[in-house]
Write an enzyme that holds these catalytic residues in place. Structure first.
Site, PDB file in Angstrom:
ATOM      1  N   LYS B  79       0.869  -1.177   0.000  1.00 42.72           N
ATOM      2  CA  LYS B  79       0.000   0.000   0.000  1.00 42.72           C
ATOM      3  C   LYS B  79       0.911   1.234   0.000  1.00 42.72           C
ATOM      4  O   LYS B  79       1.998   1.210   0.590  1.00 42.72           O
ATOM      5  CB  LYS B  79      -0.872  -0.018   1.259  1.00 42.72           C
ATOM      6  CG  LYS B  79      -1.962   1.052   1.281  1.00 42.72           C
ATOM      7  CD  LYS B  79      -2.869   0.872   2.493  1.00 42.72           C
ATOM      8  CE  LYS B  79      -3.975   1.902   2.557  1.00 42.72           C
ATOM      9  NZ  LYS B  79      -4.879   1.705   3.697  1.00 42.72           N
ATOM     10  N   SER B 154      -9.743   1.845   2.570  1.00 45.55           N
ATOM     11  CA  SER B 154      -8.822   2.583   1.746  1.00 45.55           C
ATOM     12  C   SER B 154      -7.791   1.731   1.006  1.00 45.55           C
ATOM     13  O   SER B 154      -7.216   2.199   0.025  1.00 45.55           O
ATOM     14  CB  SER B 154      -8.090   3.612   2.603  1.00 45.55           C
ATOM     15  OG  SER B 154      -7.280   2.968   3.562  1.00 45.55           O
ATOM     16  N   SER B 178     -10.131  -0.701   6.596  1.00 44.29           N
ATOM     17  CA  SER B 178      -9.480  -0.429   5.307  1.00 44.29           C
ATOM     18  C   SER B 178      -8.791  -1.610   4.640  1.00 44.29           C
ATOM     19  O   SER B 178      -8.354  -1.495   3.496  1.00 44.29           O
ATOM     20  CB  SER B 178      -8.467   0.706   5.460  1.00 44.29           C
ATOM     21  OG  SER B 178      -9.129   1.942   5.486  1.00 44.29           O
TER      22      SER B 178
END
Lengths: 94, 487
Positions: B79, B154, B178
């Protein structure tokens, strides 16, 4: 309690963010809506409840104070937008 | 079957038999990225040259019979809020334009030590604030199952990349759901470990008392393996816990006979999608078929979790993001006349709408006169939410819930209504507030072919229990074997 554009100005200044007029208008409506929603917490009686700041039963984590070499210090500083003689450059303060 | 569509466990088997090389896998994954990422936009950054170099080094070690790490030669995407030395960690924000990592996160160091091959950075909601991957300065990521839909957020890029076979493994971060919510919406396995299980050193902080790095994979077995690699105590993160890391893969085949699975009545609420509800109810039957015992439980403060979270998370975010002021990191407004002006203009130009909204909200709830009414109140409610879980975990071994109240929604559907978007995390947020581990696994499909995920939550530091239950479910279902069509 209503949340007004004045409140947005106040917190925008505290957080050092400048906002356009449109942003101010939108954030006033949206933040008021969110604050109204979170008011549901007031339905709960929490008089004798301890607050939780940290979820684990951990306090005071110690380690020996030993100096370590950081081989990438120079690289870290170089990631700034303005470097003056190897230091962070900023606009004149005084 | 192409190498990119295989799991890490399958690929490691083939590598050990010397039937394939790490270069073959990395090349296959990059071929896939080149083929489909224009449709998905899961990646912000790729480093093919170094990935192939690393693959060759690992292949050489294997040929020379040198010792190899657990992930010897398997690609992994990070990420975009995890530091990897010299990589442009942007958090999908304009404000970090031009900033490259000066060090590597502990979780990424651990991957490298076990010979994984980092291939790039996945897209995300800016600074991990969002549930749809629409809040990115690099454009929206699309759901591989239906490119008109969001992938969740996210960690939407990480989840979409795994679902579209653009990587074998992925790391994400989970502050309010997330990892689990995008895993659910993209039909992959996503695990948020117990707070303190994985070092947060090198994770760009959003809400420090809630953030935790975790794993996104195609199967539960891959997830157990990846979690084993990244877990453990780290002197650089004072909130990481010094506890032995279990050999997670070794627990997967245990029987779940007699396992007590709590079903919280508060999680089957009005407004929940019918197909999601049906699918979770069917899952309960599947677990029963394997000898698990469902137990109805109550988590009475569930309804307050979202409100509690959006006070605590934004308060912490407003403090954490103050450092992005144009001085030390990345972008700086060129028009500033003095220092204050520089801060204001840089933040104004650099942050997107959702980040600004959360900084403003967080600043407000911490400001003089409102601190007690909002922040302290939320901290007390957090205690009540944690107490709910402490009570039920005396009766049950884990908890089964839907991961998200709805399947993936259309791009743009909720962008103008932040509150509606926040409610997407209604089933995942409580676990962050209580610091508990949770895993989302594929649990069904809607009639229109969108994945439905379900969440298993466990006691603190009992990831092996939920992984074991998840594996048992996966072995008895076929949801994880269905792939999106991306021609």
């Amino acid at each position: 309690m209503s949340f007004t554009e004045k409140d947005v100005d106040y917190v925008a200044n505290l957080s050092r963010i400048s906002l356009s007029d449109e942003e101010k208008k939108n954030f006033t409506v949206q933040l008021e809506q969110i604050l109204k929603y979170v008011e549901k917490l007031n339905r709960l009686n929490t008089d004798n409840i301890e607050p939780t700041a940290h979820i684990l039963p951990v306090s005071n984590v110690f380690r020996d104070d030993v100096a370590k070499i950081c081989p990438t210090t120079r690289f870290a500083v170089e990631q700034s937008a303005l470097l003056v003689d190897g230091l962070f450059g900023v606009p004149r303060v005084i | 079957m192409s190498l990119y569509s295989k799991t890490a466990v399958e690929l490691i088997g083939l590598l050990n038999k010397k039937e394939i090389s790490s270069r073959d896998i990395v090349s296959s994954v990059f071929q896939r990225i080149e083929q489909v990422d224009t449709k998905i936009n899961a990646f912000i950054y790729t480093d093919k040259e170094n990935a192939l170099k690393k693959a060759d080094e690992i292949d050489k070690k294997r040929v020379n019979a040198e010792p190899l790490g657990l992930l010897g030669g398997v690609p992994v995407v990070l990420k975009s809020n995890l530091c990897c030395f010299t990589w442009p960690v942007s958090c999908a924000s304009k404000i970090l334009k031009g900033y490259n990592c000066a060090y590597t996160a502990t979780s990424v160091e651990k991957l490298l030590r076990e010979d994984a091959v980092p291939i790039g950075y996945a897209n995300m909601d800016e600074f991990a604030m969002g549930s749809s991957c629409e809040n990115s300065a690099f454009g929206v990521t699309r759901n591989p199952w239906n490119t008109d839909c969001i992938p969740g957020g996210s960690s939407g890029g990480s989840a979409a990349a795994v679902a579209a076979d653009e990587t074998i493994l992925a790391l994400g971060s989970d502050t309010g759901g997330s990892i689990r919510q995008p895993a659910s919406l993209c039909g992959v396995v996503g695990l948020k470990p117990t707070y303190g299980r994985v070092s947060r050193f090198g994770l760009v902080a959003y809400a420090s008392s809630l953030d935790q790095i975790g794993t996104l994979t195609k199967t539960v077995a891959d997830n157990a393996l990846l979690l084993k690699v990244i877990s453990g105590h780290d002197c650089s993160d004072s909130t990481s816990i010094d506890r032995k890391v279990p050999d997670y893969p070794a627990y997967l085949n245990n029987s779940i006979k007699g396992l007590k699975i709590g079903i919280p009545k508060e999680y089957f609420v009005d407004g929940m999608d019918n197909e999601v509800e049906e699918s979770v109810k069917k899952s309960i039957k599947t677990f029963e078929g394997q000898g698990a015992v469902p137990v109805e439980i109550s988590l009475p403060h569930t309804d307050y979790a979202v409100a509690c979270y959006y006070i605590i998370a934004t308060a912490e975010a407003s403090a954490n993001l103050a450092r992005f002021d144009g001085i030390r990191y990345g972008a700086r407004s060129p028009q500033a006349e003095n220092l204050i002006d520089l801060y204001e203009k840089t933040k104004s130009d650099g942050f997107g709408q959702e980040v600004k909204r959360r900084i403003l909200l967080g600043t407000y709830v911490l400001s003089s006169g409102y601190y007690e009414a909002y922040y302290k109140k939320a901290q007390k409610v957090r205690t009540l939410i944690k107490n709910d879980f402490d009570t039920v975990f005396k009766k049950v071994d884990c908890i089964l819930t839907p991961t998200s109240p709805t399947p993936a929604f259309k791009i743009g559907e909720k962008t103008n209504d932040p509150l509606k978007m926040y409610l997407s995390d209604i089933f995942t947020i409580s676990l962050n507030l209580a610091g508990l581990p949770g895993i989302s696994i594929p649990g069904g499909f809607t009639q229109s072919g969108l994945p439905i995920g379900m969440q298993l939550a466990g006691r603190p530091f009992e990831e092996e229990v939920i992984l074991n239950a998840a594996y048992s479910f996966e072995k008895n279902t076929l949801f994880h074997t269905t792939k999106p069509t991306l021609s």
